[in-house]
Design a protein around this motif. Structure first.
Motif, PDB file in Angstrom:
ATOM      1  N   SER C  15       0.838  -1.193   0.000  1.00 40.53           N
ATOM      2  CA  SER C  15       0.000   0.000   0.000  1.00 40.53           C
ATOM      3  C   SER C  15       0.876   1.247   0.000  1.00 40.53           C
ATOM      4  O   SER C  15       1.944   1.258   0.569  1.00 40.53           O
ATOM      5  N   ARG C  20      -5.634   7.806   6.081  1.00 47.46           N
ATOM      6  CA  ARG C  20      -6.956   7.476   6.596  1.00 47.46           C
ATOM      7  C   ARG C  20      -7.479   6.151   6.046  1.00 47.46           C
ATOM      8  O   ARG C  20      -7.404   5.894   4.859  1.00 47.46           O
ATOM      9  N   SER C  22      -9.633   4.076   4.238  1.00 48.79           N
ATOM     10  CA  SER C  22     -10.747   4.403   3.363  1.00 48.79           C
ATOM     11  C   SER C  22     -11.707   3.222   3.299  1.00 48.79           C
ATOM     12  O   SER C  22     -11.454   2.180   3.879  1.00 48.79           O
ATOM     13  N   SER C  24     -12.019   1.305   0.971  1.00 50.12           N
ATOM     14  CA  SER C  24     -11.341   0.152   0.387  1.00 50.12           C
ATOM     15  C   SER C  24     -10.617  -0.673   1.441  1.00 50.12           C
ATOM     16  O   SER C  24     -10.618  -1.880   1.406  1.00 50.12           O
ATOM     17  N   GLU C  25     -10.020   0.014   2.412  1.00 45.97           N
ATOM     18  CA  GLU C  25      -9.282  -0.749   3.409  1.00 45.97           C
ATOM     19  C   GLU C  25     -10.204  -1.575   4.273  1.00 45.97           C
ATOM     20  O   GLU C  25      -9.815  -2.558   4.868  1.00 45.97           O
ATOM     21  N   THR C  29      -8.527  -4.545  -0.571  1.00 47.26           N
ATOM     22  CA  THR C  29      -8.100  -3.623  -1.623  1.00 47.26           C
ATOM     23  C   THR C  29      -8.240  -4.183  -3.035  1.00 47.26           C
ATOM     24  O   THR C  29      -8.154  -3.451  -3.985  1.00 47.26           O
ATOM     25  N   PRO C  32     -11.622  -2.764  -5.378  1.00 42.52           N
ATOM     26  CA  PRO C  32     -11.562  -1.373  -5.810  1.00 42.52           C
ATOM     27  C   PRO C  32     -10.412  -1.135  -6.789  1.00 42.52           C
ATOM     28  O   PRO C  32     -10.556  -0.410  -7.768  1.00 42.52           O
ATOM     29  N   ARG C  33      -9.270  -1.792  -6.535  1.00 44.87           N
ATOM     30  CA  ARG C  33      -8.119  -1.573  -7.402  1.00 44.87           C
ATOM     31  C   ARG C  33      -8.434  -2.023  -8.819  1.00 44.87           C
ATOM     32  O   ARG C  33      -8.196  -1.312  -9.790  1.00 44.87           O
ATOM     33  N   VAL C  36     -11.108   0.382 -10.361  1.00 49.19           N
ATOM     34  CA  VAL C  36     -10.570   1.660 -10.836  1.00 49.19           C
ATOM     35  C   VAL C  36      -9.729   1.431 -12.086  1.00 49.19           C
ATOM     36  O   VAL C  36      -9.807   2.193 -13.051  1.00 49.19           O
TER      37      VAL C  36
END
Lengths: 262, 249, 278
Positions: C15, C20, C22, C24-25, C29, C32-33, C36
């Motif tokens: 990472s 913060r 998010s 996603s965390e 991960t 979302p990765r 995106v």
């Protein structure tokens, strides 16, 4: 029996000669457990490698069990600080590796390896890979490998140096117990720890640095049979403390000299 | 088995090897084994001739100016993009696929498309250099940021360091060596891209010159040009390696 | 001295330095990765299309026309025949590069003397754009299969050699000492320690060499245009058939990705004893 005569080892580093050890004379008798200890840079590992036959000294000879050595031989086996197991071989094949190198047939060497692993308390782990074992267990495999070839001389290069303090203590105790059954095997044991040296050895070879040489050879006055019980006694501690201060003094003197050199 | 040689012996053996190879080249060439292989001395003479010839100088100038324009700008853009990607995860996720694609696919294949878009001139070569160079700089810069030790970040935060201080004293110094090696790698790629692009376009720069020599069967000139390009590549990479060493690790 | 300076690193998946936690965390991960990433690629295709709408279709065809040209090619037997013609020299050159490169690489890795002798030559051919050698090959061998295979071979062989050599060089010294201390002879040290120890580097050499062979194949096609895929490309370029031109280039990219994927699968099998973390 290991007989070191006038051994000197000089390396060349970028054209500058560097003497690792100078004029070493030492005899380790049959069945004796000798520790070799000294400040960093005193050449103790080099000396062990010379005994093992991995390094040829620039001067002097080493005679093992009556024969002048000329390289590695079946009467000597090494145990390494970083275990040096083959990561791609199973625990069983690792323990059998020394035998494999000597040309022992597969069935036979696996049988012997299994026995040795059992003595090291590793039964059941034969099919594991080294990465799956803890440091202490990996070193047990290393010791099993060395003992499997039944060497009359066991050479150990800081075998417990890469282990945590607790594991280290347990391994020392186990080694001591092992030595009870060892039938006249000779041991040369390089270490950094005076506690360990006093605990395990019959004699302590104290080396000093620049150039690497033997400073003094000290008999450990406590009988080996009840060494484990004697550890808490006052005179044992005094003896150990005295030797630590000798070692410390040598290391400090060396640090001061280096500091002066800049 | 794998013993080390002293630096002196390495250099000595290397030199003997080069001299031996050149001698062999000369002998084989003189023996006339193949019309495709002229003796070394003829190539050397051709090289000297070329260096003084206008056509050659023009071609070299063309290639070098294309690189001189494209490379610094692309490196700068790559360092910035790579840093942003290293710091902002969303950006990283957005651009990663493109960078990965660019490194998994033979970029030579893009050249016909670039020719289609930009024609047969300098702009195309510049475009080729950009495409060859950018992904390498970006990927290595991102890797540099990845190599940051989380313990060091935790330590800095524990002392109340501001984001700017963190960037300046921890993140950038950690990322710098890998980014610098990316720049070095990119330089090699820039030269290779420029040359192969010119070869495919055909008429311009050193690549175009090499194609012309080949077409005209002018073997001495051809080999001379090849040797020139090879040495140019070695010199440039060497220079950059020296610069790279000065980046504090 | 490290002979090999030309590997590009692949990005690790650690990472980045945002603080913060998010969304996603909290949900992991990976999703979302990928989301995106896919979205970004889609956005890229849309951006291309927007540009293509206003631009001359001869230069920048719409994504839809590229796609239909691509599909059309897949059904065209001449397309597949072109690939077949191109693949023969590719496979010959690839195989030769593997055999020569791995053998030579192992030898170089094991002997510092040979390393010193070969060093300057390897550095030169590593720095040289191999494409510059193509005209010389044409003069020497013409444009037949031998010449084409030689181009592919030359593109791949250097990387294979350097990667394999560096793998051998960096086999743990201690393992070799240990082998020697137990009396293992040279040949057995090679088969039991050096070979398994350099297996990952050898697998990497094969993967990297294959990628380079594909590059060599494309260069061969673009510079020696008489047959195969290169013929298609020059035909569509000269004929101003932009959609088909783009489609053929796309097919080359797909081919490269396919081969790369295959190689990674094979590479994954090369060290079953190793940790799972990359």
């Amino acid at each position: 029996m290991i007989d070191i005569n006038g051994v000197t080892m000089t390396f060349e580093r970028d054209g500058v000669p560097f003497t690792a050890v100078e004029d070493i004379d030492l005899t380790i008798a049959d069945g004796e457990f000798a520790s070799i200890i000294g400040p960093s840079g005193c050449g103790k590992t080099t000396l062990l490698k010379i005994i093992a036959g991995l390094v040829t000294p620039t001067a002097g000879t080493v005679t093992v069990d009556g024969n002048v050595i000329d390289g590695p031989g079946p009467e000597r086996a090494l145990v390494f600080q970083n275990f040096v197991l083959l990561p791609w071989a199973s625990v069983l094949d690792n323990a059998a590796f020394g035998l494999e190198a000597r040309g022992v047939a597969k069935e036979e060497r696996r049988r012997i390896a299994r026995e040795q692993l059992a003595k090291m308390g590793l039964s059941g782990f034969e099919q594991h890979y080294p990465r799956e074992l803890s440091g202490g267990m990996q070193q047990r495999v290393g010791i099993a490998r060395a003992l499997a070839v039944d060497p009359s001389n066991l050479l150990m290069d800081e075998p417990f140096g890469a282990l945590d303090a607790l594991t280290r203590q347990l391994m020392q105790k186990d080694l001591l117990d092992l030595w009870e059954e060892a039938e006249a095997r000779t041991a040369a044991f390089v270490t950094h720890s005076m506690d360990e040296a006093v605990y395990l050895s019959d004699r302590i070879v104290l080396m000093n640095t620049r150039p690497g040489r033997i400073e003094e050879i000290i008999e450990v006055p406590f009988p080996r049979e009840n060494r484990a019980d004697v550890v808490s006694q006052a005179d044992y501690n005094e003896f150990t403390r005295y030797l630590w201060s000798r070692l410390e003094g040598m290391q400090r003197a060396d640090m001061d000299t280096r500091g002066a050199d800049g | 088995m794998t013993t080390r040689l002293s630096a002196f012996r390495s250099v000595a053996l290397g030199t003997i090897s080069v001299i031996g190879a050149l001698a062999l080249w000369e002998i084989v060439g003189l023996a006339g084994v193949s019309s495709a292989l002229p003796p070394f001395h003829e190539v050397a003479l051709a090289l000297v001739d070329l260096l003084t010839s206008d056509a050659f100088q023009e071609s070299v100038w063309f290639t070098l100016t294309a690189i001189a324009i494209a490379f610094p700008l692309t490196v700068a853009a790559g360092l910035i993009l790579g840093s942003l990607m290293g710091l902002i995860r969303l950006l990283r996720w957005m651009f990663d696929p493109y960078m990965t694609l660019a490194l998994s696919v033979p970029l030579v294949a893009i050249i016909p498309i670039l020719i289609n878009l930009f024609g047969f001139g300098r702009v195309t070569i510049i475009a080729v250099i950009v495409v060859y160079t950018l992904p390498v700089v970006v990927v290595n810069t991102v890797a540099g940021f990845d190599s940051v030790d989380p313990d060091q970040v935790a330590m800095a935060r524990s002392f109340g360091a501001s984001r700017l201080l963190l960037l300046r004293r921890v993140l950038l110094p950690t990322a710098a060596p890998l980014a610098a090696s990316g720049v070095r790698l990119a330089a090699g790629r820039a030269i290779k891209g420029a040359i192969v692009g010119e070869q495919i376009v055909g008429l311009v720069g050193m690549g175009g010159l090499i194609q012309r020599f080949g077409g005209a069967f002018a073997v001495e000139d051809l080999y001379a040009a090849i040797v020139f390009v090879g040495i140019l590549g070695i010199v440039v990479v060497n220079l950059l390696t020296r610069l790279e060493r000065r980046v504090p690790a | 001295m490290s002979l090999h300076g030309d590997t590009t690193t692949t990005t690790a998946e650690r990472s980045t330095v945002t603080k913060r936690p998010s969304l996603s965390e909290r949900f992991g991960t990976d999703l979302p990765r990928i989301g995106v990433g896919a979205g970004s690629l889609a956005a890229g295709a849309v951006a291309w299309d927007l540009y293509a709408r206003s631009a001359d279709p001869l230069f920048a065809p719409r994504a839809s026309s590229i796609w239909s040209a691509f599909v059309g090619l897949l059904g065209d037997s001449e397309f597949w025949q072109s690939y077949a013609t191109t693949l023969r020299p590719f496979l010959w050159g690839w195989a030769a590069a593997m055999v020569v490169g791995l053998t030579f690489g192992l030898v170089i890795g094991m002997s510092s003397t040979i390393r010193a002798l070969a060093g300057p030559h390897l550095s030169f051919f590593n720095a040289l754009p191999v494409s510059t050698l193509v005209p010389a090959i044409v003069i020497a061998f013409g444009i037949d299969t031998v010449a084409r295979s030689t181009v592919v071979f030359l593109f791949a062989v250097i990387e294979v050699t350097l990667t394999a050599a560096s793998g051998v060089q960096y086999v743990d010294r201690d393992l070799l000492d240990m082998g020697r201390s137990f009396g293992l002879g040279r040949v057995r040290r090679f088969t039991r320690i050096i070979l398994p120890g350099s297996a990952p580097a050898i697998a990497a050499a094969v993967r990297i060499g294959t990628a380079r062979a594909v590059v060599g194949m494309v260069v061969m096609e673009l510079l020696l245009v008489s047959v195969g895929v290169g013929k298609l490309i020059s035909r569509y370029r000269d004929g101003f058939d932009a959609p088909r031109l783009y489609a053929v280039v796309l097919s080359l990219a797909v081919f490269a990705l396919f081969v790369n994927g295959l190689m990674r699968l094979v590479e994954g099998r090369a060290q079953p004893w190793k940790d799972d973390e990359a």
